[in-house]
Enzyme design. Structure first.
Site, PDB file in Angstrom:
ATOM      1  NE  ARG A 118     -29.247  12.933 -37.625  1.00 41.30           N
ATOM      2  CZ  ARG A 118     -28.341  12.100 -37.941  1.00 41.30           C
ATOM      3  NH1 ARG A 118     -27.871  11.212 -37.697  1.00 41.30           N
ATOM      4  NH2 ARG A 118     -27.861  12.580 -39.280  1.00 41.30           N
ATOM      5  CG  ASP A 139     -37.037  16.205  -0.229  1.00 41.62           C
ATOM      6  OD1 ASP A 139     -37.021  16.327  -1.577  1.00 41.62           O
ATOM      7  OD2 ASP A 139     -36.447  15.963   0.390  1.00 41.62           O
ATOM      8  CG  ASP A 170     -31.486  18.735  -1.364  1.00 45.65           C
ATOM      9  OD1 ASP A 170     -31.577  19.681  -2.138  1.00 45.65           O
ATOM     10  OD2 ASP A 170     -30.666  17.550  -1.327  1.00 45.65           O
ATOM     11  CE  LYS A 177     -15.780  13.963 -35.355  1.00 44.67           C
ATOM     12  NZ  LYS A 177     -17.114  13.447 -35.491  1.00 44.67           N
ATOM     13  CE  LYS A 212     -20.434  16.577 -34.174  1.00 40.51           C
ATOM     14  NZ  LYS A 212     -20.548  15.179 -33.746  1.00 40.51           N
TER      15      LYS A 212
HETATM   16  S1  IVH Z   1     -26.138  20.971 -34.763  1.00 48.68           S
HETATM   17  C1  IVH Z   1     -28.351  20.866 -38.549  1.00 48.68           C
HETATM   18  N1  IVH Z   1     -24.776  21.225 -32.725  1.00 48.68           N
HETATM   19  O1  IVH Z   1     -23.410  16.032 -33.757  1.00 48.68           O
HETATM   20  C2  IVH Z   1     -27.401  20.534 -37.607  1.00 48.68           C
HETATM   21  N2  IVH Z   1     -25.011  18.807 -33.527  1.00 48.68           N
HETATM   22  O2  IVH Z   1     -23.311  15.164 -36.995  1.00 48.68           O
HETATM   23  C3  IVH Z   1     -27.635  19.608 -36.395  1.00 48.68           C
HETATM   24  N3  IVH Z   1     -24.085  17.113 -32.075  1.00 48.68           N
HETATM   25  O3  IVH Z   1     -26.540  14.497 -34.775  1.00 48.68           O
HETATM   26  C4  IVH Z   1     -26.859  19.420 -35.573  1.00 48.68           C
HETATM   27  N4  IVH Z   1     -23.470  18.765 -30.406  1.00 48.68           N
HETATM   28  O4  IVH Z   1     -26.108  14.440 -32.513  1.00 48.68           O
HETATM   29  C5  IVH Z   1     -25.111  20.252 -33.536  1.00 48.68           C
HETATM   30  N5  IVH Z   1     -23.644  21.600 -30.634  1.00 48.68           N
HETATM   31  C6  IVH Z   1     -24.113  20.783 -31.613  1.00 48.68           C
HETATM   32  C7  IVH Z   1     -24.020  19.442 -31.521  1.00 48.68           C
HETATM   33  C8  IVH Z   1     -24.382  18.480 -32.619  1.00 48.68           C
HETATM   34  C9  IVH Z   1     -23.453  17.311 -30.856  1.00 48.68           C
HETATM   35  C10 IVH Z   1     -24.271  16.079 -32.460  1.00 48.68           C
HETATM   36  C11 IVH Z   1     -25.643  15.701 -33.107  1.00 48.68           C
HETATM   37  C12 IVH Z   1     -25.891  15.498 -34.462  1.00 48.68           C
HETATM   38  C13 IVH Z   1     -24.328  15.571 -34.868  1.00 48.68           C
HETATM   39  C14 IVH Z   1     -23.897  15.857 -36.179  1.00 48.68           C
END
Ligand code: IVH
Length: 743
Positions: free
Chosen positions: A139, A39, A35, A312, A118
């Site tokens: 978004r 710095d 560090d 999910k 996700k």
């Molecule tokens: S792809 C066109 N990949 O989930 C596809 N989304 O319901 C665009 N999210 O608004 C999304 N991890 O905030 C994608 N590995 C991932 C993700 C992801 C989290 C969230 C993202 C998006 C929502 C989609």
């Protein structure tokens, strides 16, 4: 001042080096330099920039946090909409998705997917032009979001300038802003109103008009896609993301390519298993057709692409209402608030109760009865109330109050100073604490009742034969012999052990009572200070502290006053002490305080005789090791009539301890160290207690310090060692003879 060329070059070189180290540190979590070195580079860059302000560029590592808060967030239109994902809540739904893909792409077998977690945060889009971050937007509704550029710039893992050089002129990367679990815990510990979960924390932190606040929030970014790009990046999702990573954009470490439904399933199972051990919250995994040409053939609906799906996990959080808060008493007497909830399904299980941990947490989270709350059930962990939805608080929501009396036994509930856990003081009497109290009472270092282990205590309490320790001494051999796995012989042994345990020491007895925080050392200190159980039973909290000085007078004031008195030894007065003090003009010595001092000392002579320590209020434990917390536990315990009655019953059952100061004449073995070995005429413990009563110290192994080895039949290695060391060896007859000589 225009900067010389050499300075310009030096500034750019420093920036490049700092960017490289930032990437190693914040993105790869693998720093290359200490560090201090970092710095130093940073300070050098700052110094040059302040000397030549014209060299400052927005993408300089020194320019993450801007100066002014913004009045509002501007709107940003997404050139390519930010769509969301279709969800598969079950394995069947995932299989259905895969079948649709196979049907639509008959020539693309096996189907290659890229798979990634996700993340549970919020989606943002980062626009780079010429390699520099020019805009960051949330978004929003998918086509319009908010301009959060100033805030995103403060996220250390987001590069302000891309590494390398072959990036497209326009590059919009998309991903999730999130918070790690440790980041959230660290943040919640220092803010007044904790965030219920990382998603709220990330959203709340990013949507701050003052970016300086965002800068102090432990936000992270992880890229999972892209929007507008001025030229195609590569042929597959996986390889594009790897290229982005090469330019310093953080991507998921868990990104993989998998084949067909089986590959997806295995990836899902693996992450589901690891979910609780990750340092960030995920709510599922995302599968995307890897080949970009195939994606184009599948297209999208108005809401989501046909080439991706989110598989999910069952949700770990749900909303429900608090119908009541009750207090539970644990085995150790801890009184814990528990929320009774309108039952709700969380992760496939109905949840009707959730812990609120302790009153500090209730206050911190500001939980009230009637509130709508987020409940969370993660893995095997007890369901927990993570936070309140304040907007939904009804007008008649009620505050949660700690009860004064134990809901199980009615004894006082105390919360010693500085402790977050409240406890029932009915240790010997409270049914909730029965098992714990009796197990402790019987344990080796307490009453040492041989053969009475935790399992047996459990049985005796469950049968309701034993409710408090004294009941142990009324068990009969016939009764015990009825128990499972207990023969006549063991029943008889237990009765003998109980009988034998009646003779003990005062310190062991105090320890056996199981008073919170009173361990063996404290028990010994109490045994030495109190001349009997009666005086201990009437003890008050104030008996443990020595208080000095005048309440309301602080140390500084006391020292100034004392100094004045030393400097003015002659000053005499015939006006009242209070009036005299008030006229001295000593800082901090207000009218109210002079009155306190005057009331305490009466006249100036008494005041002069005082040391500073007698002037300001201070307190100190009277018995070493017994501070205010332990004192509160001890006094709280003996203040319960139920506990005192339980002690009386123990004494009535025959518990006794020899008077502490026995004459030397009846302690013929005083100062002698002895070891016992081999089979003797009576159980070894009994002999040990007997020898200790005669003043000997009985130890477990033979050494040069051993005075006598008492050896019975079949003595083994201890006997050999005693011989080798020249320790005097006695059998029982020789011991008797020795004792007779002394009396
Ligand atoms: S792809 C066109 N990949 O989930 C596809 N989304 O319901 C665009 N999210 O608004 C999304 N991890 O905030 C994608 N590995 C991932 C993700 C992801 C989290 C969230 C993202 C998006 C929502 C989609």
């Amino acid at each position: 001042m225009t900067a010389p060329n050499a300075v310009h070059q030096r500034v750019e070189a420093l920036r490049a080096e700092i960017r490289h180290h930032n990437h190693r540190y914040y993105v790869l979590a693998d720093p290359q330099v200490p560090d201090a070195e970092y710095d130093r580079l940073f300070a050098a860059l700052r110094a040059l920039e302040s000397e030549y302000p014209s060299l400052i560029t927005p993408d300089s590592p020194t320019q993450r946090v801007g100066a002014k808060p913004q009045p509002e967030f501007l709107e940003v239109r997404h050139a390519i909409p930010m769509r969301s994902l279709d969800n598969a809540m079950s394995d069947d739904k995932l299989a259905e998705f895969h079948r649709r893909i196979v049907a639509a792409l008959p020539d693309a077998q096996p189907v290659c997917y890229s798979a990634e977690p996700k993340l549970d945060g919020l989606a943002v889009s980062l626009r780079y032009e010429g390699g520099a971050l020019v805009r960051a937007a949330t978004r929003g509704d998918g086509s319009r979001g908010e301009d959060v550029t100033l805030n995103v710039r403060t996220i250390q893992s987001v590069p302000l300038r891309l590494l390398g050089g072959d990036w497209p002129e326009v590059l919009e990367v998309r991903g999730e802003v999130y918070m790690t679990r440790t980041g959230l815990a660290e943040l919640n510990a220092r803010i007044a109103r904790p965030f219920a979960n990382p998603r709220n924390a990330a959203a709340g932190s990013l949507r701050q008009l003052n970016a300086r606040i965002t800068a102090e929030r432990p936000l992270e970014f992880c890229c999972y896609g892209w929007g507008e790009v001025s030229h195609a990046l590569d042929e597959s999702h996986y390889t594009v993301l790897k290229r982005l990573a090469g330019w310093g954009i953080p991507i998921s470490q868990a990104l993989r390519q998998v084949a067909d439904l089986e590959g997806c399933r295995a990836y899902f199972e693996d992450l589901a298993r690891r979910r609780d051990s990750l340092n960030y919250d995920i709510d599922g995994v995302v599968f995307k057709i890897d080949a970009l040409a195939e994606r184009a053939r599948l297209g999208e609906t108005s809401r989501h692409p046909r080439w991706a799906i989110a598989r999910k996990f069952p949700s770990q959080e749900e909303l429900t209402e608090i119908e009541a808060v009750e207090f539970q008493v644990g085995r150790t007497g801890a009184v814990t608030p528990v929320a009774r909830l309108r039952p709700v399904q969380v992760g496939g299980v109905s949840v009707a109760n959730a812990t609120l941990h302790n009153m500090d947490e209730v206050i911190r989270k500001d939980v009230r009865i009637g509130d709508t709350v987020v409940v969370r059930r993660a893995g095997d962990v007890i369901p927990e109330v993570v936070g309140v939805v304040i907007e939904r608080r009804p007008r008649d929501a009620q505050l949660v109050e700690l009860p004064h009396a134990c809901p199980v036994c009615g004894s006082d509930v105390i919360r010693p100073p500085g402790e977050s856990v409240a406890r029932c003081t009915g240790g010997l009497y409270c049914p909730a604490q029965r098992k714990e109290a009796i197990e402790h009472f019987a344990s080796r270092r307490a009453m040492d009742i041989e053969g009475l282990g935790d399992k047996l205590v459990e049985q005796l309490v469950d049968l309701d034969w034993v409710r408090e320790p004294a009941d142990l001494y009324h068990l009969t051999q016939a009764q015990l012999a009825q128990l499972e796995r207990m023969g006549e012989k063991s029943a008889a042994n237990l009765i003998a052990a109980l009988e034998h345990s009646k003779e003990t020491t005062f310190a062991r007895f105090i320890f056996a009572l199981g008073i919170r925080e009173v361990g063996e050392t404290t028990a010994l200190a109490l045994a030495e200070r109190f001349d009997g159980i009666a005086s201990l039973m009437s003890v008050k909290e104030s008996d443990f502290v020595r208080e000095r000085g005048v309440k309301g007078i602080g140390r500084k004031t006391a020292e100034s006053l004392h100094q004045y008195l030393v400097d003015h030894p002659q000053a005499q007065t015939d006006i009242s002490l209070a009036d005299w003090l008030a006229d001295l003009g000593i800082r901090g010595l207000t009218r109210a305080r002079t009155a306190l001092l005057a009331a305490f000392f009466g006249d100036i002579a008494a005041l002069r005789a005082a040391e500073p320590r007698d002037l300001y209020f201070n307190s100190k434990p009277l018995i070493e090791g017994i501070g205010p917390v332990i004192a509160a536990h001890i006094a709280g315990f003996f203040a319960q009539a139920h506990n005192c009655e339980a002690i009386e019953r123990l004494l009535a059952a025959g518990i006794r301890w020899p008077a502490p100061a026995v004459e030397a004449a009846v302690r013929p073995l005083a100062g002698k160290t002895m070891v016992i070995t081999g089979a003797l005429s009576r159980p070894r413990d009994e002999i040990k207690t007997w020898l200790e009563g005669l003043g000997a110290k009985v130890t477990g192994s033979v050494s040069r310090k051993t005075d006598y080895l008492l050896a019975g039949e079949d003595a083994g290695s201890k006997l050999d060692r005693a011989r080798a060391l020249g320790v005097r060896i006695l059998d029982e007859a020789a011991l008797k003879a020795l004792l007779e000589q002394h009396t």
